[in-house]
Design an enzyme around this catalytic site. Structure first.
Site, PDB file in Angstrom:
ATOM      1  N   ASP A 297       0.863  -1.191   0.000  1.00 27.58           N
ATOM      2  CA  ASP A 297       0.000   0.000   0.000  1.00 27.58           C
ATOM      3  C   ASP A 297       0.895   1.234   0.000  1.00 27.58           C
ATOM      4  OD1 ASP A 297      -2.184   1.735   0.163  1.00 27.58           O
ATOM      5  OD2 ASP A 297      -3.162   0.625   1.773  1.00 27.58           O
ATOM      6  N   HIS A 298       0.294   2.377  -0.235  1.00 21.21           N
ATOM      7  CA  HIS A 298       1.023   3.642  -0.203  1.00 21.21           C
ATOM      8  C   HIS A 298       0.915   4.233   1.195  1.00 21.21           C
ATOM      9  CE1 HIS A 298       0.259   3.806  -4.784  1.00 21.21           C
ATOM     10  NE2 HIS A 298       1.556   3.654  -4.599  1.00 21.21           N
ATOM     11  N   TYR A 474      -5.066   4.345   0.998  1.00 23.22           N
ATOM     12  CA  TYR A 474      -6.177   3.406   0.745  1.00 23.22           C
ATOM     13  C   TYR A 474      -6.008   2.638  -0.563  1.00 23.22           C
ATOM     14  CZ  TYR A 474      -7.665   7.195   3.795  1.00 23.22           C
ATOM     15  OH  TYR A 474      -7.704   8.172   4.761  1.00 23.22           O
ATOM     16  N   HIS A 475      -4.779   2.196  -0.828  1.00 24.71           N
ATOM     17  CA  HIS A 475      -4.499   1.470  -2.070  1.00 24.71           C
ATOM     18  C   HIS A 475      -3.936   0.071  -1.809  1.00 24.71           C
ATOM     19  CE1 HIS A 475      -3.784   5.719  -3.973  1.00 24.71           C
ATOM     20  NE2 HIS A 475      -5.067   5.449  -3.847  1.00 24.71           N
ATOM     21  N   PRO A 476      -4.562  -0.749  -0.973  1.00 25.03           N
ATOM     22  CA  PRO A 476      -3.995  -2.090  -0.776  1.00 25.03           C
ATOM     23  C   PRO A 476      -4.091  -2.908  -2.066  1.00 25.03           C
ATOM     24  CG  PRO A 476      -6.176  -1.965   0.224  1.00 25.03           C
ATOM     25  CD  PRO A 476      -5.823  -0.578  -0.237  1.00 25.03           C
TER      26      PRO A 476
END
Ligand SMILES: Cc1cc2nc3c(=O)[nH]c(=O)nc-3n(C[C@H](O)[C@H](O)[C@H](O)COP(=O)(O)OP(=O)(O)OC[C@H]3O[C@@H](n4cnc5c(N)ncnc54)[C@H](O)[C@@H]3O)c2cc1C
Length: 544
Positions: A297-298, A474-476
């Protein structure tokens, strides 16, 4: 009670990717498709239509799974929020609406990992086909797709103009299409907003498909396990309002539950690491060590600066008569800050010499927010927030079930900052944010550095602050990764290794992070999956 019905295809999850898969598979009318979505709300949910609604839904369990990570060293022992959309459109219905494909090299890298068919040259036509966008060049952009994409209007907002000019001063010129030939520079965000309304995958792909007789959509339908006969997937067991049901698929089941819920469903069905499954009382059916691994993730600290000039930021527009004016503007014309993404401008840049393409980004929110309980509120004080992150972080974590009960949330371990690349990168990004604010004409209106705070200067101090304060963007991705190595879960056609009749299509199949937000790539993955499923169904029909 059990109701057993036969379909050609069952799609689990109506999110960014799943809505697209179901829409495309049912388009020809040749196949019966069942789409199961755990969430109960539809695409007409008020806050999902109004762009400013993102902040209302980010912690609302009525439309969001509201997961939390397990405490770990990289997060200073904190649990971090992991919001995931739980409604028609999935996370595309609650997200920040920024539309970013990433870099050509991201996809070329996937292809180099052995995933033939996923190079930029291969996926570019899919991106072009899926979007309806007026700007940019025909070489890169699509005009007639289902997904409406627009530029955030530049509108000569004084603060944004100052940010853009300051970025030019640090060597980042204005880029009018960060999804075009190059991502580098500062640009207005492209967004999935049209006419002042959010364009989720549900709005763009499912609303036009609703009347199809061969597409059945069940909302509030939670898939609990896959039905496996030996090593073949033949259907799904699910519950609606506590009532157990099952549905059978004569051709394929496509799991599109997203990066947290897709590996969870595979594990609940006995597909994963055998010893882990046994430890929670599940009989292993198929050993696949990569299920739930490779979580990426980021990780993103929020830099905050006060702005010492009036009427520059959303903070001023969000109260009193100005807010009333914005509401009228929105109601009459669908414009103004209520119709805007929270992140109108973004910078993509290189943190060090020798890199071919940007390795970092800063998304700029022209306002400060504060937490009131679990709610994010626009602050009274004027300022700027920067979401800062490394684009292709290398730290990997995992997501695994803790119980055989589908209602129990899984354990999410991010393991952030566990590589030197990520630690050095995030410090460099923070320094770039400071450099921007110290450049004219921004520096003349910049007040106090609120976070991390000017007192923190050394790499060690900044890293400590990141550990204690960062959130994700919120980029899993990556938890059912595509490939052919021992930790790969699906092959390059997204078929689960070793199980027939089962594919995964969502952000979980990404072997690595794309250089930017993940909604556009997830929609592309849905399009590509549907294309491959239809091709193999046609080939089988022809052979029969
Ligand atoms: C708050 C937030 C802001 C974001 N901002 C941006 C942004 O600005 N731009 C961007 O590009 N990306 C953004 N993202 C990320 C992006 O939206 C996601 O990467 C993308 O939507 C993921 O798509 P997906 O298909 O993998 O999963 P999702 O869209 O999450 O879809 C999964 C769907 O499956 C359903 N589901 C899960 N399990 C089950 C089950 N067992 N049974 C039935 N249904 C199930 C879920 O309810 C959901 O509808 C954001 C995400 C969030 C949460």
């Amino acid at each position: 009670m059990s109701d057993s019905t036969a379909y050609d295809f069952i799609v689990v999850g109506a999110g960014s990717a799943g809505a697209v898969v179901a829409s495309r598979l049912s388009e020809s009318g040749l196949y019966r498709v069942l789409l199961l979505e755990a969430g109960t709300k539809g695409s007409n949910h008020f806050w999902a239509r109004v762009p400013v609604g993102t902040s209302k839904m980010i912690d609302d369990p009525a439309v969001n799974w509201c997961y939390k990570s397990e405490p770990d060293e990289g997060s200073g022992g904190r649990r971090i929020d992991v919001p995931r959309g739980k409604m028609m459109g999935g996370s595309s219905s609650i997200n920040g609406m920024v539309y970013m494909r990433g870099q050509a090299q991201d996809y070329d890298h996937w292809a180099q990992l052995g995933n033939r068919g996923w190079s930029y040259q291969d996926v570019l036509p899919i991106f072009q086909r899926m979007e309806r966008y007026e700007g940019g060049s025909d070489k890169f952009r699509g005009r007639n797709g289902l997904l409406r994409v627009n530029d955030t209007p530049r509108n000569k907002v004084p603060l944004l103009e100052k940010i853009i000019e300051a970025a030019g001063g640090i060597g980042l010129p204005f880029n009018s299409d960060q999804n075009g030939e190059t991502q580098e520079g500062i640009g207005m965000s492209q967004v999935t907003i049209s006419g002042g309304k959010r364009q989720s995958s549900a709005v763009c792909y499912l609303d036009p498909a609703r009347d199809r007789k061969n597409l059945v959509i069940e909302q509030g339908a939670m898939a609990e396990t896959l039905i496996l006969e030996g090593k073949r997937c033949v259907g799904v067991r699910y519950s609606v309002g506590g009532v157990r049901r099952e549905a059978r698929a004569s051709r394929e089941v496509i799991v599109s539950g997203g990066s947290i819920n897709s590996p969870k469903l595979l594990e609940l069905s006995g597909i994963g690491q055998s010893e882990l499954l046994r430890s929670v009382g599940i009989t292993p059916v198929h050993e696949l060590r990569g299920v739930g691994e490779n979580l990426r993730d980021h990780y993103s600290p929020r830099l905050k600066f006060a702005i010492a000039a009036r009427n520059m930021t959303f903070n001023d527009n969000a109260r009193g008569w100005r807010l009333a004016r914005e509401a009228v503007k929105y109601a009459l014309f669908g414009t103004g800050f209520l119709a805007s993404t929270a992140v109108p401008v973004r910078m993509y840049f290189r943190t060090r010499e020798g890199l071919e393409t940007p390795d970092a980004t800063i998304s700029i929110l022209p306002f400060l927010y504060e937490m009131v309980g679990r709610q994010r509120r626009i602050a009274k004080r004027q300022g700027i927030t920067m979401n800062a992150n490394v684009l292709r972080s290398e730290s990997t974590g995992s997501i695994h079930i803790k119980s055989s009960d589908p209602a129990v949330p899984p354990a999410i371990h991010f393991n952030f900052l566990s590589t030197e690349h990520d630690r050095a990168g995030i410090v460099a990004v923070i320094r770039k944010g400071r450099e921007l604010m110290a450049t004219s004409p921004l520096k003349e209106i910049t007040g106090e550095e609120i976070a991390p705070g000017a007192k923190l200067q050394s790499d060690a101090e900044l890293l400590e602050w990141v550990r204690n304060n960062a959130e994700t963007t919120y980029h899993p991705v990556g938890t059912c990764k595509m490939g052919s190595d021992p930790l790969a879960v699906v092959d390059r056609e997204l078929r689960v290794h070793g199980i027939e009749g089962l594919r995964v299509a969502d952000a979980s199949i990404m072997p690595t992070l794309t250089s930017g937000n993940t909604n556009a790539p997830a929609i592309m993955i849905g399009e590509k999956c549907a294309e491959m499923v239809l091709a193999s169904a046609a080939a089988r029909k022809a052979a029969a």
